[in-house]
Write an enzyme that holds these catalytic residues in place. Structure first.
Site, PDB file in Angstrom:
ATOM      1  N   SER A 117       0.885  -1.023  -0.003  1.00 45.55           N
ATOM      2  CA  SER A 117       0.003   0.100   0.051  1.00 45.55           C
ATOM      3  C   SER A 117       0.932   1.423   0.135  1.00 45.55           C
ATOM      4  CB  SER A 117      -0.976  -0.141   1.139  1.00 45.55           C
ATOM      5  OG  SER A 117      -2.020   0.658   1.093  1.00 45.55           O
ATOM      6  N   GLU A 141      -9.352  -5.443  -5.203  1.00 47.76           N
ATOM      7  CA  GLU A 141      -8.686  -4.443  -4.376  1.00 47.76           C
ATOM      8  C   GLU A 141      -9.912  -3.321  -3.811  1.00 47.76           C
ATOM      9  OE1 GLU A 141      -5.844  -3.779  -3.089  1.00 47.76           O
ATOM     10  OE2 GLU A 141      -4.276  -4.823  -4.680  1.00 47.76           O
ATOM     11  N   HIS A 164      -7.398  -5.851   0.073  1.00 45.25           N
ATOM     12  CA  HIS A 164      -6.049  -5.181   0.107  1.00 45.25           C
ATOM     13  C   HIS A 164      -5.432  -5.461   1.224  1.00 45.25           C
ATOM     14  CE1 HIS A 164      -3.867  -1.440  -0.811  1.00 45.25           C
ATOM     15  NE2 HIS A 164      -3.909  -1.045   0.502  1.00 45.25           N
TER      16      HIS A 164
END
Ligand SMILES: *[C@@H]1O[C@H](CO)[C@@H](O)[C@H](O)[C@H]1NC(C)=O
Ligand SMILES: *[C@@H]1O[C@H](CO)[C@@H](O)[C@H](O)[C@H]1NC(C)=O
Ligand SMILES: *[C@@H]1O[C@H](CO)[C@@H](O)[C@H](O)[C@H]1NC(C)=O
Ligand SMILES: *[C@@H]1O[C@H](CO)[C@@H](O)[C@H](O)[C@H]1NC(C)=O
Ligand SMILES: *[C@@H]1O[C@H](CO)[C@@H](O)[C@H](O)[C@H]1NC(C)=O
Ligand SMILES: CC(=O)N[C@H]1CO[C@H](CO)[C@@H](O)[C@@H]1O
Length: 614
Positions: free
Chosen positions: A212, A348, A454
């Site tokens: 991330s 995601e 994610h």
């Protein structure tokens, strides 16, 4: 000399350092770590790992050093006790990414080292840059590197870097140039160059990896002219430097944000010089409070609400010389032949949906009806796209399931999730993979489909299953997967090639035939991280051509031919005001960080049950 001896003696007397603690001498002094014996019933590896936590790599960035590049740590006498994590950097509370009891302080520039003991050659080094939207997180919680170091036979380093206003406030001029968090990362990497040999590491084999915002950072480090010689390999997990809405080039807006922040911190000043001087005198707690994203006041004061984070990276002429977008597009970044692994998750976007269903945060199934889908559609597009009806229509054209478009029973969750994931993560990753390949790097691409949200690859990369303190037991299939993933990652760090050999894990016939080929253009091959570990090609090729090629053209075209009417301008303004940037931001950050342990544990359990179904 005698002063050193006395200090050592005092430390022993205090009882914090034991006679058999490993002590290593780094450039600035001695550090004492602890010995961890790694062993687990699900893996044959037994290794002694020396663990050093909370080693200072910079002077505390406080007082006059606030909003400045970090300074290397000056030498200390005696032995620094490196058994506990250093404080995490100042950050707002995050229910989804709790710091697990870590303390917080502005004095936070510490790193942690997990060094397996070996008689053999110097070990490759993997430096982890944590995620959390450049606003939350630390190198501590969740990133115990012991298992990865022991199983993968690498040295793992995790670092802290300044976050939020402390890490990125910029006045758009020389008084506060921004990007301090990135400069912290650079200094940490320099520290690794200078000191890792003392821990048995090979300074010529450094891989940076992150998830991330950590992956965003990794690509920024690749684009920067300051990082020559600091690493040779890079892994980007679900993040790129060109992710929309996390970069701000406009210096006027930077200044507006800084002055807005000043107002929130009782530093209403006319010049940026006075502003920065005043902000340096505010207590760290008050500054953190002012920067607390949940208050959302900054967007209100400045009218700037189209950023995902309030203090994004900027062009400072030093760490960064131009916008990442431009650098990637023109491929005008330093071409050092860095080996690159880059990837995303299959789903995601889904986590972002929670922004619009605050009351359903705990529901596993969310139903998004057509009406609500249309209502929320443009809020996540970014100001440039949402005000352009041609763009909005084109996006729906691609992502709406037209076969069932008119049914009230149609769930638009998948439309939302895929649009969002492709726009923010998957297609920027496609663009990066292509750019780095065309710039001469060896690139390996992956997408994880097994557990698809994610951040959900992180437990597999760090081997949480093997860490008793994590209490994170995986089903058998997932244990095989985490072992493979750890080997992919660490093989890549060793040789630049992630592929497994028989010695790594027991390979099935299928796996022997589905090696992980290089990503090439043409070719577009990638590894599907799932139980089957299949090789596939052309990940989201159509969607990414759409986002990376068609949409920019469409925007250019429609902007050129349709000047905004007065009404449209007003409409745009109204949109800006209505947008609930607070909630969006908070939820985004929360999601950008890892999911809570409990949540994921639930999911794993669920998965386990699912796998048991015939
Ligand atoms: C933002 O401004 C509006 C109108 O001035 C006000 O009603 C609202 O409470 C403000 N929101 C915050 C979070 O300060
Ligand atoms: C979700 O669950 C947590 C923990 O059980 C609870 O504290 C929270 O209030 C719940 N949220 C909602 C919106 O139900
Ligand atoms: C659609 O979903 C929204 C939000 O959940 C809800 O408020 C609304 O009543 C729903 N509309 C229809 C037509 O089902
Ligand atoms: C880190 O993980 C190792 C094993 O993987 C475990 O023995 C150790 O207790 C963990 N350390 C912390 C501080 O959680
Ligand atoms: C570990 O997880 C199990 C199942 O979720 C739970 O019952 C147990 O209390 C946890 N143990 C610790 C030490 O957190
Ligand atoms: C396609 C590819 O790169 N395969 C490699 C996978 O890893 C093994 C072991 O290192 C190599 O022998 C293969 O060439």
């Amino acid at each position: 000399m005698s002063a050193v001896r006395i200090a050592v003696f005092v430390a022993f007397l205090l009882g914090s350092i034991a006679a058999d603690d490993p002590i290593v001498e780094v450039k600035s002094g001695k550090v004492a770590g602890r010995v961890v014996e790694f062993a687990h019933e699900d893996v044959e590896v037994k290794r002694t790992v020396y663990v050093f936590r909370g080693i200072p790599f910079a002077e505390p960035p406080v007082d006059d050093l606030r909003f400045r590049a970090p300074e290397p740590k000056s030498p200390w006498e005696g032995v620094h006790d490196a058994k506990e994590l250093g404080a995490a950097c100042m950050q707002p509370p995050s229910p989804i990414f709790p710091l697990d009891g870590e303390s917080q302080s502005e004095d936070c520039l510490y790193l942690n080292i997990y060094a397996p003991q070996t008689g053999a050659d110097k070990l490759p080094v993997m430096v982890w840059i944590h995620g959390g939207g450049l606003v939350i997180g630390s190198g501590g919680t969740g990133y115990n590197g012991t298992a990865l170091a022991a199983i993968g036979d690498v040295i793992v380093v995790t670092i802290n870097y300044r976050l939020g206003p402390f890490g990125y406030l910029s006045t758009g001029d020389e008084h506060a140039t921004g990007n301090y968090g990135f400069l912290d990362q650079v200094l940490a990497l320099q520290w690794v160059q200078d000191n890792i040999a003392a821990f048995g590491g090979d300074a010529n084999k450094v891989t940076i990896f992150g998830e991330s915002a950590g992956a965003i950072s990794v690509e920024y480090l690749m684009l920067s002219p300051m990082t020559n010689g600091l690493f040779t390999r890079a892994i980007m997990e679900s993040g790129t430097s060109t992710m929309p809405a996390i970069f701000l080039s406009d210096k006027t807006k930077q200044s507006r944000l800084a002055h807005g922040f000043g107002r929130l911190s009782n530093c209403e000043k006319d010049t940026s010089e006075e502003l920065v001087q005043c902000l340096r005198s505010v207590s760290a707690e008050d500054l953190k409070e002012a920067g607390n994203l949940q208050s959302g006041k900054l967007a209100n004061i400045t009218g700037i609400s189209d950023l995902l984070i309030p203090f994004p990276p900027v062009v400072d002429g030093n760490f960064l010389t131009a916008s990442p977008e431009g650098l990637i597009r023109e491929r005008s970044f330093p071409k050092r032949g860095t080996d690159i692994m880059i990837g995303t998750m299959a789903d995601e976007g889904r986590g972002f949906l929670i922004v619009f269903f605050a009351d359903k945060a705990n529901d596993t199934e969310i139903f998004l009806n057509k009406t609500y889908y249309n209502e929320i559609f443009s809020t996540y597009l970014g100001s440039d796209k949402k005000s352009n009806p041609a763009v909005a229509d084109a996006i729906k054209q691609i992502y709406v399931d037209w076969e069932d478009e008119d049914s009230d029973d149609t769930n638009y969750v998948e439309s939302f999730s895929q649009t969002h994931g492709d726009m923010y993560l998957v297609c920027p990753a496609d663009r990066s993979a292509r750019a780095h390949f065309l710039a001469g790097s060896k690139v390996y691409l992956y997408q994880m489909t097994h557990i698809p949200s994610h951040g959900e690859e992180v437990p597999f990369v760090f081997g949480w299953h093997f860490d008793s303190a994590m209490n994170w037991t995986m089903p058998d299939d997932d244990v095989m997967m985490t072992l493979k993933i750890m080997k992919y990652w660490t093989n890549f760090a060793k040789t630049g090639n992630p592929n497994l050999s028989d010695g790594d894990v027991e390979l099935t016939e299928n796996e022997k035939q589905t090696e992980w080929p290089l990503f090439k253009v043409p070719g577009l091959e990638y590894k599907d991280l799932s139980l089957k570990m299949e090789t596939k090609r052309a990940l989201k090729a159509k969607e990414c051509a759409f986002w990376n090629d068609f949409i920019p053209k469409l925007m250019k075209h429609t902007e050129a031919t349709q000047p905004c009417s007065k009404e449209e301008e007003n409409e745009k303004l109204k949109y800006k005001e209505e947008e609930n940037s607070d909630l969006l931001l908070m939820r985004y950050l929360a999601d950008a960080a890892q999911k809570s342990k409990e949540d994921d544990h639930e999911k794993l359990k669920y998965k386990e049950e699912e796998n048991r179904q015939p």
